[in-house]
Design a protein around this motif. Structure first.
Motif, PDB file in Angstrom:
ATOM      1  N   CYS A  63     -32.742  30.036  59.505  1.00 11.40           N
ATOM      2  CA  CYS A  63     -31.745  30.371  58.685  1.00 11.40           C
ATOM      3  C   CYS A  63     -30.993  29.227  58.499  1.00 11.40           C
ATOM      4  O   CYS A  63     -31.010  28.285  59.212  1.00 11.40           O
ATOM      5  N   THR A  83     -23.901  32.400  56.912  1.00 14.28           N
ATOM      6  CA  THR A  83     -25.128  32.089  57.477  1.00 14.28           C
ATOM      7  C   THR A  83     -25.913  32.856  56.365  1.00 14.28           C
ATOM      8  O   THR A  83     -25.554  34.022  55.872  1.00 14.28           O
ATOM      9  N   PHE A  85     -29.630  34.630  54.909  1.00 13.65           N
ATOM     10  CA  PHE A  85     -30.700  35.092  55.584  1.00 13.65           C
ATOM     11  C   PHE A  85     -31.313  36.314  54.521  1.00 13.65           C
ATOM     12  O   PHE A  85     -30.779  36.557  53.530  1.00 13.65           O
ATOM     13  N   TYR A  91     -31.961  37.683  49.282  1.00 12.19           N
ATOM     14  CA  TYR A  91     -30.973  36.909  50.034  1.00 12.19           C
ATOM     15  C   TYR A  91     -29.691  37.302  49.944  1.00 12.19           C
ATOM     16  O   TYR A  91     -29.126  37.873  49.194  1.00 12.19           O
ATOM     17  N   CYS A 186     -35.523  31.701  53.451  1.00 13.39           N
ATOM     18  CA  CYS A 186     -33.888  32.140  53.619  1.00 13.39           C
ATOM     19  C   CYS A 186     -33.047  30.869  53.039  1.00 13.39           C
ATOM     20  O   CYS A 186     -31.791  30.883  52.883  1.00 13.39           O
TER      21      CYS A 186
END
Length: 191
Positions: A63, A83, A85, A91, A186
């Motif tokens: 990621c 983050t 992911f 997404y 990702c």
């Protein structure tokens, strides 16, 4: 479906689960330099002491993580860690605020599920990589996670070896370590 990864997504997914005996405590990074920790990273390696991690690590993928100063209203030295992911082929992003402690490189953050505060130590930073260690809980219910961030999607073997040695020093057995594959998916939402 690719499972979420990264320190923070792993914490979200693993936080409420039972765990194995705890690895070693965190240590302070001498000469921690914030500027080396800021910026764009790829979460390329994870180690956890949970049974869940052993069972699900084959589903995880690399990621994208961005560390930046938080808005001033959050306080001096607070960082935003975001983050990106995939969840069910969509997404998503998750952001947490890292509040500095009196120890350089040691931060706390509220659990995404609320109720408790968790610790993360940036134990080593380099222009190419960062080694992080997170823990919460005590005794049989403690949780421990080590993470390797890399500036590139394909870290050098020497960086992977550094992470393997780092996790071994923390007490993680080899089966608790995973280098995450790059599916490319990702990264799509963060371009």
């Amino acid at each position: 479906m690719a499972a979420p990864c990264s320190l923070w997504m792993a914490l979200v997914l693993l936080g409420a689960l039972g765990v194995l005996p705890a690895p070693a405590r965190a240590s302070e990074q001498p000469g921690f330099q914030l500027d080396q920790f800021l910026g764009r990273w790829f979460s390329v390696g994870l180690a956890s002491n949970t049974k869940w991690f052993r069972e699900k690590k084959h589903l995880m993928s690399m990621c994208l993580v961005v560390v930046a100063p938080a808005a001033p209203e959050h306080g001096q030295g607070v960082l935003s860690l975001t983050t990106g992911f995939l969840r069910k082929d969509k997404y998503e992003t998750l952001s947490v605020l890292l509040t500095p402690t009196d120890t350089p490189g040691h931060y706390t953050y509220p659990s995404p599920f609320g109720g408790n505060t968790q610790d993360v130590w940036v134990e080593e930073t380099h222009s190419e990589y960062a080694l992080l260690y997170s823990a919460w809980g005590a005794g049989e219910s403690s949780f421990h996670l080590a993470t390797l961030y890399s500036r590139t999607e394909t870290p050098q073997d020497a960086v992977k070896d550094k992470f393997t040695a780092f996790t071994a020093a923390k007490g993680f057995p080899k089966e608790d370590i995973d280098f995450l594959p790059n599916t490319g998916k990702c990264m799509e939402g963060h371009q």
